[in-house]
Design an enzyme around this catalytic site. Structure first.
Site, PDB file in Angstrom:
ATOM      1  CB  THR A 144      -1.136   0.249   1.273  1.00 37.68           C
ATOM      2  OG1 THR A 144      -1.330   1.303   1.450  1.00 37.68           O
ATOM      3  CG2 THR A 144      -0.268  -0.710   2.339  1.00 37.68           C
ATOM      4  CB  SER A 179      -2.956   2.054  10.850  1.00 36.66           C
ATOM      5  OG  SER A 179      -2.724   1.149   9.852  1.00 36.66           O
ATOM      6  CG  HIS A 182      -1.231   1.673   6.514  1.00 37.69           C
ATOM      7  ND1 HIS A 182      -2.376   2.255   7.377  1.00 37.69           N
ATOM      8  CD2 HIS A 182      -1.786   1.618   5.445  1.00 37.69           C
ATOM      9  CE1 HIS A 182      -3.179   2.798   6.357  1.00 37.69           C
ATOM     10  NE2 HIS A 182      -2.763   2.194   5.010  1.00 37.69           N
TER      11      HIS A 182
HETATM   12  P1  NAD Z   1     -10.929  -7.471   0.998  1.00 36.35           P
HETATM   13  O1  NAD Z   1     -11.058  -7.378   2.405  1.00 36.35           O
HETATM   14  O2  NAD Z   1     -12.127  -7.156   0.101  1.00 36.35           O
HETATM   15  O3  NAD Z   1     -10.239  -8.790   0.304  1.00 36.35           O
HETATM   16  C1  NAD Z   1      -9.215  -9.567   1.098  1.00 36.35           C
HETATM   17  C2  NAD Z   1      -9.551 -11.035   0.683  1.00 36.35           C
HETATM   18  O4  NAD Z   1      -8.745 -11.996   1.511  1.00 36.35           O
HETATM   19  C3  NAD Z   1     -11.075 -11.432   1.430  1.00 36.35           C
HETATM   20  O5  NAD Z   1     -11.963 -12.115   0.632  1.00 36.35           O
HETATM   21  C4  NAD Z   1     -10.490 -12.358   2.764  1.00 36.35           C
HETATM   22  O6  NAD Z   1     -11.480 -13.078   3.003  1.00 36.35           O
HETATM   23  C5  NAD Z   1      -9.398 -12.693   1.920  1.00 36.35           C
HETATM   24  N1  NAD Z   1      -8.289 -13.391   3.194  1.00 36.35           N
HETATM   25  C6  NAD Z   1      -7.839 -12.591   4.144  1.00 36.35           C
HETATM   26  N2  NAD Z   1      -7.019 -13.289   4.961  1.00 36.35           N
HETATM   27  C7  NAD Z   1      -6.861 -14.463   4.349  1.00 36.35           C
HETATM   28  C8  NAD Z   1      -6.034 -15.559   4.578  1.00 36.35           C
HETATM   29  N3  NAD Z   1      -5.174 -15.757   5.741  1.00 36.35           N
HETATM   30  N4  NAD Z   1      -6.238 -16.924   4.073  1.00 36.35           N
HETATM   31  C9  NAD Z   1      -7.110 -16.829   2.864  1.00 36.35           C
HETATM   32  N5  NAD Z   1      -7.815 -15.695   2.221  1.00 36.35           N
HETATM   33  C10 NAD Z   1      -7.813 -14.437   3.333  1.00 36.35           C
HETATM   34  O7  NAD Z   1      -9.702  -6.360   0.541  1.00 36.35           O
HETATM   35  P2  NAD Z   1      -9.551  -5.601  -0.842  1.00 36.35           P
HETATM   36  O8  NAD Z   1     -10.035  -4.436  -0.494  1.00 36.35           O
HETATM   37  O9  NAD Z   1      -9.908  -6.511  -1.927  1.00 36.35           O
HETATM   38  O10 NAD Z   1      -7.786  -5.744  -0.775  1.00 36.35           O
HETATM   39  C11 NAD Z   1      -7.084  -6.397  -1.195  1.00 36.35           C
HETATM   40  C12 NAD Z   1      -5.664  -6.245  -1.096  1.00 36.35           C
HETATM   41  O11 NAD Z   1      -5.224  -4.938  -1.566  1.00 36.35           O
HETATM   42  C13 NAD Z   1      -5.450  -6.274   0.310  1.00 36.35           C
HETATM   43  O12 NAD Z   1      -4.068  -6.799   0.717  1.00 36.35           O
HETATM   44  C14 NAD Z   1      -5.101  -4.742   0.603  1.00 36.35           C
HETATM   45  O13 NAD Z   1      -4.171  -4.595   1.696  1.00 36.35           O
HETATM   46  C15 NAD Z   1      -4.597  -4.303  -0.760  1.00 36.35           C
HETATM   47  N6  NAD Z   1      -5.073  -2.723  -0.935  1.00 36.35           N
HETATM   48  C16 NAD Z   1      -6.357  -2.555  -1.027  1.00 36.35           C
HETATM   49  C17 NAD Z   1      -6.683  -1.170  -1.116  1.00 36.35           C
HETATM   50  C18 NAD Z   1      -8.210  -0.869  -1.288  1.00 36.35           C
HETATM   51  O14 NAD Z   1      -8.557   0.395  -1.373  1.00 36.35           O
HETATM   52  N7  NAD Z   1      -9.035  -1.763  -1.227  1.00 36.35           N
HETATM   53  C19 NAD Z   1      -5.772  -0.020  -1.168  1.00 36.35           C
HETATM   54  C20 NAD Z   1      -4.305  -0.388  -1.097  1.00 36.35           C
HETATM   55  C21 NAD Z   1      -4.190  -1.894  -0.783  1.00 36.35           C
END
Ligand code: NAD
Length: 382
Positions: A144, A179, A182
């Site tokens: 991120t 956080s 992060h």
């Molecule tokens: P999300 O929570 O919608 O999706 C994450 C998925 O991972 C979920 O379906 C959850 O069930 C699964 N998961 C979590 N821990 C797990 C584990 N131990 N084993 C198997 N599955 C697991 O999140 P998102 O918004 O799709 O974000 C996806 C990635 O992108 C994350 O790593 C997040 O940090 C990064 N990211 C997202 C954003 C944003 O704006 N959404 C911004 C920057 C970075």
């Protein structure tokens, strides 16, 4: 390519899995469904009604004839992960599967420990799994932009050349995350850097900005393929959250002065960035870092943009500057590099009124699903 999308039931992962499948890749999903469990824990929901993962992939196969295999399980369970890697022998492992909410990681000690254990241990298992079973596999890891914080100098893509006491070196860019979530990403980045160095793993860290929107061409093919959309104070992110607030007649909740500036990108660019990374793998032993965002906005600017479009659609909206529940700079310098993905072919979908209007109109269709008690911030950093 054979590509595993870990976290493929989530907001970014689901549209990415569909897009890669449509491009002809052989895709499988790993997910432990914890994001759906967290909705129950927080008494919250996706604004859009979402089908089960089984229903989603069955509908995709019915519409396109393309199979997406599902492995329901947890990356922190190494026995499970090992079997999936042996079965699939992936060329690329796209790793979205982490606890991704900063407020969730700040609720209390248990949520901090869960966030860091889940994220750091899961990534360590992926690194060991690649080393032991698929050493040539390219790890595409979601980091991120929040790893960098808000330094008073321009942010580079992962590395910075420093001259110190007459000597020069290219070093990892300093990280000042805001956080415990992060911080988990920073710990991941360090672990991946080290694994690339000692084992020759190939990895790309995508330091993603805040993602907005919900639809891609693929998710729009059928209501069963609809993507999730978070609006609550814990998982809802700026812009999407503001659009939903304006649709239900709620004040737009800008924290503090609203001068907090961040990188943003459309979900349609997220899926394309993953494809670009997969098609241009890092070298063996290389830890490559791309800053994955297309535009920078302050939170206050975004609120103004949403207010304007909502008014044009006939919805009166007020911007409310709340006491900031976070500890962060509210006015600061922010300038970040983001040329590497564009050099490899990314053509950004930029934010304009029509883009906001389209999300707004989708949101209006589901506004009755909003649980209003979940809109105001409830988690404090202090
Ligand atoms: P999300 O929570 O919608 O999706 C994450 C998925 O991972 C979920 O379906 C959850 O069930 C699964 N998961 C979590 N821990 C797990 C584990 N131990 N084993 C198997 N599955 C697991 O999140 P998102 O918004 O799709 O974000 C996806 C990635 O992108 C994350 O790593 C997040 O940090 C990064 N990211 C997202 C954003 C944003 O704006 N959404 C911004 C920057 C970075």
């Amino acid at each position: 390519m054979n590509i595993i999308v870990a976290g493929g039931d989530g907001f970014c992962g689901w549209p990415t899995a569909l897009y890669l499948s449509k491009q002809g890749h052989d895709v499988s999903i790993i997910d432990n469904m914890v994001r759906r469990d967290i909705d129950n824990e927080l008494h919250s929901n996706s604004l859009t009604p979402i089908a089960t993962l089984g229903e989603r992939v069955a509908k995709w196969e019915e519409l396109t004839g393309r199979e997406i295999r599902v492995y329901e399980g947890d990356l922190t369970h190494y026995d499970f992960l090992r079997e999936v890697l042996k079965q699939e022998k992936p060329d690329a492992f796209v790793h979205f599967a982490e606890q991704r909410s900063a407020p969730y990681s700040m609720i209390d000690r248990e949520h901090t420990v869960y966030t860091q254990t889940n994220n750091v241990e899961g990534t360590l298992n992926v690194l060991y799994g690649i080393k032991e079973f698929v050493p040539d596999c390219h790890l595409i890891k979601l980091g991120t932009m929040g790893e960098y914080g808000t330094p008073n100098i321009p942010i580079e893509e992962g590395y910075i050349e420093i001259e110190h006491k007459g000597r020069k070196d290219v070093l990892p860019y300093p990280k000042q995350p805001g956080s415990f979530y992060h911080l988990s990403k920073v710990h991941d980045s360090h672990n991946i850097t080290f694994a690339c160095k000692i084992w020759g793993i190939r990895a790309t860290d995508l330091n993603q900005g805040i993602v907005y929107g919900l639809d891609t061409d693929e998710t729009q093919m059928d209501p069963v393929l609809t993507n999730r959309l978070d609006y609550d104070d814990v998982f809802g992110t700026a812009l999407n959250r503001f659009i939903i607030q304006s649709a239900i007649g709620h004040d737009l909740t800008v924290y503090g002065k609203g001068g907090q500036t961040r990188g943003f990108l459309n979900i349609e660019d997220t899926v394309r960035c993953i494809e670009i990374a997969a098609e241009n793998p890092a070298d063996r032993g290389e830890f490559r870092v791309f800053n994955q965002f297309t535009e920078e906005f302050s939170v206050g600017e975004l609120a103004e943009k949403v207010k304007k479009v909502a008014q044009e659609e006939g919805y009166e909206t007020t911007i409310s500057n709340l006491d900031n529940p976070r500890v962060e700079q509210e006015e600061h310098f922010f300038q970040a590099e983001n040329t590497k993905l564009r050099d490899l072919g990314l053509e950004p979908h930029l934010l304009n009124d029509d883009v906001i209007r389209e999300i707004f109109r989708t949101v209006i269709n589901h506004k009755d699903r909003v649980i209003k008690e979940n809109v105001m911030p409830q988690v404090s950093w202090k």
